[in-house]
Design a protein around this motif. Structure first.
Motif, PDB file in Angstrom:
ATOM      1  N   LYS A 129      81.444  54.318  -9.158  1.00 29.35           N
ATOM      2  CA  LYS A 129      80.485  53.817  -8.174  1.00 29.35           C
ATOM      3  C   LYS A 129      79.099  53.605  -8.774  1.00 29.35           C
ATOM      4  O   LYS A 129      78.167  53.229  -8.077  1.00 29.35           O
ATOM      5  N   GLY A 130      78.972  53.846 -10.067  1.00 31.79           N
ATOM      6  CA  GLY A 130      77.685  53.617 -10.701  1.00 31.79           C
ATOM      7  C   GLY A 130      76.716  54.759 -10.476  1.00 31.79           C
ATOM      8  O   GLY A 130      76.949  55.683  -9.703  1.00 31.79           O
ATOM      9  N   CYS A 131      75.601  54.671 -11.170  1.00 31.63           N
ATOM     10  CA  CYS A 131      74.582  55.721 -11.157  1.00 31.63           C
ATOM     11  C   CYS A 131      73.416  55.287 -10.278  1.00 31.63           C
ATOM     12  O   CYS A 131      72.922  54.164 -10.405  1.00 31.63           O
ATOM     13  N   LYS A 132      72.972  56.154  -9.391  1.00 28.93           N
ATOM     14  CA  LYS A 132      71.805  55.869  -8.560  1.00 28.93           C
ATOM     15  C   LYS A 132      70.541  56.193  -9.347  1.00 28.93           C
ATOM     16  O   LYS A 132      70.497  57.175 -10.103  1.00 28.93           O
ATOM     17  N   ILE A 133      69.499  55.388  -9.165  1.00 32.18           N
ATOM     18  CA  ILE A 133      68.278  55.561  -9.946  1.00 32.18           C
ATOM     19  C   ILE A 133      67.058  55.426  -9.062  1.00 32.18           C
ATOM     20  O   ILE A 133      67.062  54.722  -8.059  1.00 32.18           O
ATOM     21  N   ALA A 134      65.988  56.138  -9.445  1.00 30.70           N
ATOM     22  CA  ALA A 134      64.709  56.074  -8.729  1.00 30.70           C
ATOM     23  C   ALA A 134      63.590  56.265  -9.742  1.00 30.70           C
ATOM     24  O   ALA A 134      63.718  57.062 -10.677  1.00 30.70           O
ATOM     25  N   HIS A 145      67.951  59.997 -12.124  1.00 28.72           N
ATOM     26  CA  HIS A 145      69.230  59.294 -12.044  1.00 28.72           C
ATOM     27  C   HIS A 145      70.391  60.273 -11.971  1.00 28.72           C
ATOM     28  O   HIS A 145      70.292  61.429 -12.396  1.00 28.72           O
ATOM     29  N   GLY A 146      71.510  59.785 -11.427  1.00 26.33           N
ATOM     30  CA  GLY A 146      72.733  60.575 -11.363  1.00 26.33           C
ATOM     31  C   GLY A 146      73.755  59.927 -10.461  1.00 26.33           C
ATOM     32  O   GLY A 146      73.408  59.247  -9.486  1.00 26.33           O
ATOM     33  N   SER A 147      75.028  60.121 -10.783  1.00 23.29           N
ATOM     34  CA  SER A 147      76.109  59.619  -9.933  1.00 23.29           C
ATOM     35  C   SER A 147      76.669  60.711  -9.035  1.00 23.29           C
ATOM     36  O   SER A 147      77.181  60.437  -7.950  1.00 23.29           O
TER      37      SER A 147
END
Length: 368
Positions: A129-134, A145-147
Protein backbone atom coordinates in the motif's frame (compact mmCIF):
# COMPACT_ATOMS: atom_id res chain seq x y z
CA UNK A 1 -26.10 22.47 -16.17
CA UNK A 2 -26.70 25.87 -17.81
CA UNK A 3 -24.44 28.93 -17.73
CA UNK A 4 -26.77 30.80 -15.37
CA UNK A 5 -26.85 27.84 -13.00
CA UNK A 6 -23.04 27.59 -13.02
CA UNK A 7 -22.69 31.30 -12.24
CA UNK A 8 -25.04 30.90 -9.29
CA UNK A 9 -22.93 28.06 -7.86
CA UNK A 10 -19.37 29.06 -8.79
CA UNK A 11 -17.34 32.23 -8.81
CA UNK A 12 -14.77 30.36 -10.90
CA UNK A 13 -14.56 26.93 -12.50
CA UNK A 14 -11.69 25.73 -14.68
CA UNK A 15 -11.12 22.20 -15.98
CA UNK A 16 -8.06 20.37 -17.28
CA UNK A 17 -7.52 16.85 -18.54
CA UNK A 18 -4.48 14.95 -17.27
CA UNK A 19 -3.11 12.20 -19.48
CA UNK A 20 -3.01 9.91 -16.44
CA UNK A 21 -5.03 10.16 -13.22
CA UNK A 22 -3.36 11.23 -9.98
CA UNK A 23 -3.85 10.61 -6.25
CA UNK A 24 -1.83 13.66 -5.23
CA UNK A 25 -2.27 17.43 -5.36
CA UNK A 26 0.52 19.27 -3.58
CA UNK A 27 0.95 23.03 -3.43
CA UNK A 28 4.43 24.23 -4.40
CA UNK A 29 3.48 27.93 -4.42
CA UNK A 30 0.47 30.24 -4.31
CA UNK A 31 -0.29 29.50 -7.99
CA UNK A 32 1.47 26.16 -8.49
CA UNK A 33 0.72 22.51 -7.78
CA UNK A 34 2.47 19.18 -8.28
CA UNK A 35 0.62 16.12 -9.56
CA UNK A 36 1.89 12.62 -10.40
CA UNK A 37 0.36 9.54 -11.98
CA UNK A 38 -0.44 6.35 -10.07
CA UNK A 39 -1.18 4.03 -13.01
CA UNK A 40 1.33 2.26 -15.23
CA UNK A 41 4.93 1.33 -14.59
CA UNK A 42 6.26 4.78 -15.57
CA UNK A 43 4.55 7.83 -14.10
CA UNK A 44 4.74 11.48 -15.06
CA UNK A 45 5.40 14.13 -12.40
CA UNK A 46 4.21 17.63 -13.34
CA UNK A 47 4.31 21.06 -11.79
CA UNK A 48 1.33 23.03 -13.10
CA UNK A 49 0.58 26.75 -13.06
CA UNK A 50 -3.05 27.43 -12.20
CA UNK A 51 -5.14 29.40 -14.72
CA UNK A 52 -4.14 33.07 -14.41
CA UNK A 53 -7.77 34.01 -15.02
CA UNK A 54 -8.47 32.65 -11.53
CA UNK A 55 -6.34 35.46 -10.07
CA UNK A 56 -7.56 38.26 -12.34
CA UNK A 57 -10.34 39.41 -9.97
CA UNK A 58 -12.52 42.09 -11.51
CA UNK A 59 -10.35 42.09 -14.65
CA UNK A 60 -11.15 38.51 -15.68
CA UNK A 61 -12.51 39.71 -18.99
CA UNK A 62 -9.07 41.06 -19.87
CA UNK A 63 -7.28 37.80 -19.02
CA UNK A 64 -7.26 35.13 -21.71
CA UNK A 65 -5.37 32.48 -19.72
CA UNK A 66 -8.03 29.94 -18.75
CA UNK A 67 -5.89 26.79 -18.85
CA UNK A 68 -3.46 25.07 -16.53
CA UNK A 69 0.09 25.29 -17.86
CA UNK A 70 2.86 22.72 -17.44
CA UNK A 71 5.91 24.47 -15.97
CA UNK A 72 8.14 21.53 -15.06
CA UNK A 73 7.97 17.80 -15.74
CA UNK A 74 9.75 14.51 -15.17
CA UNK A 75 9.21 10.76 -14.93
CA UNK A 76 9.18 8.25 -12.10
CA UNK A 77 9.88 4.58 -12.75
CA UNK A 78 7.04 3.62 -10.40
CA UNK A 79 3.44 4.71 -9.73
CA UNK A 80 3.26 7.57 -7.21
CA UNK A 81 1.11 6.95 -4.14
CA UNK A 82 2.13 9.99 -2.04
CA UNK A 83 3.92 13.28 -2.73
CA UNK A 84 4.88 16.13 -0.39
CA UNK A 85 6.58 19.47 -0.95
CA UNK A 86 9.27 20.64 1.46
CA UNK A 87 8.33 24.22 2.34
CA UNK A 88 10.82 26.89 1.34
CA UNK A 89 12.58 24.64 -1.19
CA UNK A 90 12.14 23.31 -4.73
CA UNK A 91 12.20 19.77 -3.36
CA UNK A 92 9.43 17.17 -3.29
CA UNK A 93 9.49 13.66 -1.83
CA UNK A 94 7.45 10.79 -3.26
CA UNK A 95 6.57 7.24 -2.29
CA UNK A 96 5.47 4.55 -4.70
CA UNK A 97 3.57 1.31 -4.44
CA UNK A 98 5.72 -1.65 -3.37
CA UNK A 99 8.90 0.43 -3.26
CA UNK A 100 11.73 0.08 -0.77
CA UNK A 101 12.76 3.75 -1.06
CA UNK A 102 11.38 7.28 -0.93
CA UNK A 103 12.36 9.36 -3.95
CA UNK A 104 13.74 12.91 -3.57
CA UNK A 105 13.18 15.30 -6.49
CA UNK A 106 14.30 18.76 -7.57
CA UNK A 107 11.28 20.24 -9.35
CA UNK A 108 13.38 22.76 -11.28
CA UNK A 109 13.62 26.52 -11.50
CA UNK A 110 13.70 29.28 -14.10
CA UNK A 111 16.73 27.75 -15.83
CA UNK A 112 15.25 24.28 -16.39
CA UNK A 113 11.83 22.74 -17.04
CA UNK A 114 12.92 19.24 -15.98
CA UNK A 115 12.04 17.57 -12.66
CA UNK A 116 15.05 15.46 -11.65
CA UNK A 117 15.52 12.78 -9.03
CA UNK A 118 18.34 13.81 -6.69
CA UNK A 119 18.36 11.06 -4.07
CA UNK A 120 16.56 8.31 -2.16
CA UNK A 121 15.70 7.41 1.43
CA UNK A 122 15.87 3.69 2.15
CA UNK A 123 12.88 2.18 3.95
CA UNK A 124 12.77 -0.58 6.53
CA UNK A 125 10.44 -2.72 4.44
CA UNK A 126 8.21 -2.72 1.40
CA UNK A 127 4.44 -2.36 1.68
CA UNK A 128 1.92 -3.13 -1.03
CA UNK A 129 0.00 0.00 0.00
CA UNK A 130 3.02 2.27 -0.10
CA UNK A 131 4.54 4.51 2.53
CA UNK A 132 2.72 7.52 3.98
CA UNK A 133 4.79 10.70 4.23
CA UNK A 134 4.53 14.11 5.88
CA UNK A 135 6.94 17.06 5.92
CA UNK A 136 8.76 17.91 9.14
CA UNK A 137 8.49 21.41 10.60
CA UNK A 138 12.10 21.74 11.74
CA UNK A 139 14.73 24.10 10.31
CA UNK A 140 16.53 21.26 8.55
CA UNK A 141 14.28 19.60 5.91
CA UNK A 142 13.04 16.22 7.12
CA UNK A 143 10.23 13.78 6.34
CA UNK A 144 8.09 11.66 8.68
CA UNK A 145 7.26 8.36 7.00
CA UNK A 146 6.05 4.81 7.50
CA UNK A 147 3.74 2.14 6.11
CA UNK A 148 2.94 0.60 9.51
CA UNK A 149 3.05 2.11 12.99
CA UNK A 150 6.23 0.35 14.16
CA UNK A 151 8.15 1.61 11.10
CA UNK A 152 7.34 5.32 11.42
CA UNK A 153 10.47 7.44 11.60
CA UNK A 154 11.71 10.97 10.94
CA UNK A 155 14.55 11.18 8.41
CA UNK A 156 16.71 14.15 7.49
CA UNK A 157 16.52 14.66 3.73
CA UNK A 158 20.01 16.00 3.08
CA UNK A 159 21.88 13.22 4.88
CA UNK A 160 19.41 10.32 5.19
CA UNK A 161 20.09 10.32 8.93
CA UNK A 162 17.29 8.90 11.07
CA UNK A 163 16.37 11.55 13.63
CA UNK A 164 13.59 9.66 15.41
CA UNK A 165 11.91 6.24 15.46
CA UNK A 166 8.56 5.32 17.01
CA UNK A 167 9.04 2.83 19.84
CA UNK A 168 5.74 1.03 19.32
CA UNK A 169 5.43 -2.61 18.26
CA UNK A 170 2.38 -2.48 16.01
CA UNK A 171 1.78 -3.88 12.53
CA UNK A 172 -1.27 -1.67 11.99
CA UNK A 173 -1.01 0.11 8.65
CA UNK A 174 -0.72 3.89 8.56
CA UNK A 175 -3.63 5.77 7.00
CA UNK A 176 -2.06 9.20 7.47
CA UNK A 177 0.33 11.24 9.59
CA UNK A 178 0.96 14.92 10.22
CA UNK A 179 2.96 17.20 12.50
CA UNK A 180 1.08 19.40 14.96
CA UNK A 181 4.15 21.54 15.64
CA UNK A 182 7.93 21.10 15.33
CA UNK A 183 7.95 18.17 17.78
CA UNK A 184 4.43 16.75 18.23
CA UNK A 185 2.89 14.58 15.52
CA UNK A 186 -0.25 12.52 15.00
CA UNK A 187 -0.67 9.18 13.22
CA UNK A 188 -3.99 7.66 12.17
CA UNK A 189 -4.01 3.91 11.63
CA UNK A 190 -6.25 2.44 8.95
CA UNK A 191 -8.54 1.06 11.70
CA UNK A 192 -9.09 4.58 13.11
CA UNK A 193 -6.73 4.30 16.09
CA UNK A 194 -4.86 7.53 16.79
CA UNK A 195 -1.25 7.67 17.96
CA UNK A 196 0.32 10.87 19.30
CA UNK A 197 4.08 11.13 19.53
CA UNK A 198 6.83 13.61 20.29
CA UNK A 199 10.24 13.51 18.60
CA UNK A 200 11.82 14.22 22.00
CA UNK A 201 10.35 10.98 23.41
CA UNK A 202 10.28 7.57 21.61
CA UNK A 203 7.11 6.46 23.42
CA UNK A 204 3.68 7.18 21.93
CA UNK A 205 0.16 7.46 23.32
CA UNK A 206 -2.51 5.49 21.46
CA UNK A 207 -6.27 5.96 21.41
CA UNK A 208 -8.23 3.02 19.92
CA UNK A 209 -11.80 3.26 18.69
CA UNK A 210 -14.75 1.49 20.26
CA UNK A 211 -15.34 -2.06 19.01
CA UNK A 212 -18.58 -0.96 17.33
CA UNK A 213 -16.57 1.13 14.86
CA UNK A 214 -13.98 -1.50 13.99
CA UNK A 215 -13.77 -3.30 10.67
CA UNK A 216 -13.78 -0.08 8.64
CA UNK A 217 -11.08 1.89 6.89
CA UNK A 218 -10.43 5.38 8.27
CA UNK A 219 -8.84 8.60 7.01
CA UNK A 220 -8.06 11.67 9.08
CA UNK A 221 -7.53 15.42 8.80
CA UNK A 222 -5.96 17.82 11.31
CA UNK A 223 -7.12 21.40 11.75
CA UNK A 224 -4.66 23.78 13.41
CA UNK A 225 -4.59 27.54 13.86
CA UNK A 226 -0.98 27.90 12.69
CA UNK A 227 2.01 25.83 11.67
CA UNK A 228 3.35 26.05 15.23
CA UNK A 229 0.14 25.01 16.95
CA UNK A 230 -0.51 24.03 20.51
CA UNK A 231 -2.89 21.13 21.20
CA UNK A 232 -5.61 23.51 22.40
CA UNK A 233 -5.94 24.89 18.88
CA UNK A 234 -6.23 21.58 17.03
CA UNK A 235 -9.20 19.47 16.00
CA UNK A 236 -8.95 16.00 14.48
CA UNK A 237 -11.54 14.70 12.02
CA UNK A 238 -11.74 10.98 11.29
CA UNK A 239 -13.83 9.67 8.39
CA UNK A 240 -14.70 6.02 7.91
CA UNK A 241 -15.40 4.11 4.72
CA UNK A 242 -19.04 3.92 5.81
CA UNK A 243 -19.33 7.71 6.08
CA UNK A 244 -19.08 7.91 9.87
CA UNK A 245 -17.37 11.10 11.10
CA UNK A 246 -15.66 11.68 14.44
CA UNK A 247 -14.37 15.05 15.67
CA UNK A 248 -11.89 15.11 18.56
CA UNK A 249 -10.00 17.74 20.51
CA UNK A 250 -6.29 16.99 20.52
CA UNK A 251 -6.33 17.35 24.34
CA UNK A 252 -8.81 14.46 24.66
CA UNK A 253 -8.40 12.08 21.74
CA UNK A 254 -10.05 9.15 23.50
CA UNK A 255 -13.49 10.79 23.62
CA UNK A 256 -14.76 12.50 20.43
CA UNK A 257 -16.79 15.63 21.17
CA UNK A 258 -18.90 15.05 18.06
CA UNK A 259 -19.85 12.11 15.89
CA UNK A 260 -22.22 11.96 12.98
CA UNK A 261 -23.18 9.89 9.95
CA UNK A 262 -22.75 11.56 6.57
CA UNK A 263 -25.31 10.86 3.89
CA UNK A 264 -22.87 9.58 1.26
CA UNK A 265 -22.83 6.61 -1.07
CA UNK A 266 -20.34 4.14 0.26
CA UNK A 267 -18.85 0.77 -0.46
CA UNK A 268 -16.74 -0.45 2.46
CA UNK A 269 -14.59 -2.55 0.11
CA UNK A 270 -13.57 0.53 -1.95
CA UNK A 271 -11.66 2.99 0.23
CA UNK A 272 -8.49 3.79 -1.74
CA UNK A 273 -9.41 7.46 -2.16
CA UNK A 274 -11.02 8.35 1.17
CA UNK A 275 -10.16 11.96 2.04
CA UNK A 276 -11.19 14.46 4.72
CA UNK A 277 -9.62 17.91 4.77
CA UNK A 278 -10.10 21.04 6.89
CA UNK A 279 -10.37 24.43 5.19
CA UNK A 280 -7.26 26.44 6.12
CA UNK A 281 -9.08 29.79 6.08
CA UNK A 282 -12.80 29.14 6.65
CA UNK A 283 -13.49 28.46 10.33
CA UNK A 284 -14.70 24.91 11.06
CA UNK A 285 -15.38 23.99 7.44
CA UNK A 286 -14.22 20.62 6.16
CA UNK A 287 -14.55 18.65 2.95
CA UNK A 288 -14.82 14.96 2.12
CA UNK A 289 -14.35 12.92 -1.05
CA UNK A 290 -13.52 9.44 -2.25
CA UNK A 291 -17.00 7.89 -2.17
CA UNK A 292 -18.04 8.86 -5.71
CA UNK A 293 -17.47 11.70 -8.17
CA UNK A 294 -18.43 14.38 -5.64
CA UNK A 295 -16.63 16.67 -3.18
CA UNK A 296 -18.88 17.67 -0.25
CA UNK A 297 -18.23 20.71 1.96
CA UNK A 298 -19.65 20.90 5.50
CA UNK A 299 -19.77 23.60 8.14
CA UNK A 300 -19.26 21.80 11.47
CA UNK A 301 -20.01 24.78 13.71
CA UNK A 302 -23.53 23.55 14.51
CA UNK A 303 -22.81 19.83 14.65
CA UNK A 304 -24.06 18.33 17.89
CA UNK A 305 -22.63 15.51 19.98
CA UNK A 306 -24.77 12.90 18.21
CA UNK A 307 -25.76 14.80 15.08
CA UNK A 308 -27.55 12.89 12.33
CA UNK A 309 -26.72 13.27 8.61
CA UNK A 310 -25.74 16.95 8.36
CA UNK A 311 -26.35 18.57 4.99
CA UNK A 312 -23.38 19.88 2.98
CA UNK A 313 -23.24 23.61 2.36
CA UNK A 314 -21.93 22.84 -1.12
CA UNK A 315 -21.33 19.78 -3.34
CA UNK A 316 -19.10 19.82 -6.40
CA UNK A 317 -20.41 17.27 -8.90
CA UNK A 318 -18.45 18.41 -11.92
CA UNK A 319 -16.44 15.19 -12.27
CA UNK A 320 -19.68 13.23 -12.66
CA UNK A 321 -20.52 15.35 -15.71
CA UNK A 322 -17.28 14.84 -17.63
CA UNK A 323 -17.32 13.32 -21.11
CA UNK A 324 -15.86 10.07 -19.78
CA UNK A 325 -18.60 9.86 -17.14
CA UNK A 326 -21.24 10.20 -19.87
CA UNK A 327 -19.89 7.41 -22.08
CA UNK A 328 -18.22 5.10 -19.58
CA UNK A 329 -19.93 2.31 -17.71
CA UNK A 330 -17.97 3.15 -14.56
CA UNK A 331 -18.45 6.75 -13.36
CA UNK A 332 -15.31 8.52 -12.11
CA UNK A 333 -14.43 8.70 -8.42
CA UNK A 334 -12.67 11.70 -6.89
CA UNK A 335 -9.17 10.51 -5.97
CA UNK A 336 -8.19 13.54 -3.87
CA UNK A 337 -8.87 17.25 -3.34
CA UNK A 338 -7.01 20.15 -1.76
CA UNK A 339 -7.92 23.60 -0.43
CA UNK A 340 -5.98 26.67 -1.52
CA UNK A 341 -3.93 27.88 1.45
CA UNK A 342 -5.06 31.53 1.28
CA UNK A 343 -8.12 31.74 -1.00
CA UNK A 344 -11.00 30.80 1.34
CA UNK A 345 -13.27 28.92 -1.09
CA UNK A 346 -10.89 27.74 -3.80
CA UNK A 347 -10.48 23.97 -4.08
CA UNK A 348 -8.74 21.65 -6.54
CA UNK A 349 -10.05 18.14 -7.19
CA UNK A 350 -9.08 15.24 -9.44
CA UNK A 351 -10.82 12.02 -10.44
CA UNK A 352 -10.05 8.55 -11.77
CA UNK A 353 -10.75 9.70 -15.35
CA UNK A 354 -7.88 12.23 -15.17
CA UNK A 355 -10.15 15.26 -14.89
CA UNK A 356 -8.61 18.11 -12.85
CA UNK A 357 -10.86 20.94 -11.64
CA UNK A 358 -10.15 24.17 -9.78
CA UNK A 359 -13.28 25.84 -8.45
CA UNK A 360 -14.29 28.73 -6.24
CA UNK A 361 -17.69 27.92 -4.79
CA UNK A 362 -20.55 30.18 -3.74
CA UNK A 363 -21.99 29.93 -0.25
CA UNK A 364 -25.68 30.78 -0.75
CA UNK A 365 -25.88 32.20 2.80
CA UNK A 366 -22.69 34.21 3.25
CA UNK A 367 -22.18 35.26 -0.40
CA UNK A 368 -25.59 36.85 -0.91
Amino acid sequence: MGISSLKARYKDLHVFQLEHPTKVIEWTGDKNICVAGYTGSRSEILELLLPLKLYAGENQGLCAERDFKVQHGGFSEEPIESLIHISGTRCVVTSGSSSSTLQIWDIGGDDSDVIKRTGVINLKSTSVKGCKIAPGLTDEPAVLHGSCISEVQLTEIATGRVLYTVAKESSDSVSGLQFVNACVFLICASDGTLFMGDTRDPSTCHYPLEDSKSGLHWAFGLRSDSSQSEPSGCTVARLSSSGHMLLSDLRNLQSPFCQTQLNVQHDASKNDFLNVSWAPVLDRCLSVSGFDGTVHIYNTINWSTEGQSPQPVFSHRGHEMSDEAKYSGSPPVVTTHSWHQSRPKTILSVATDGSLHVWDWVDKITDR
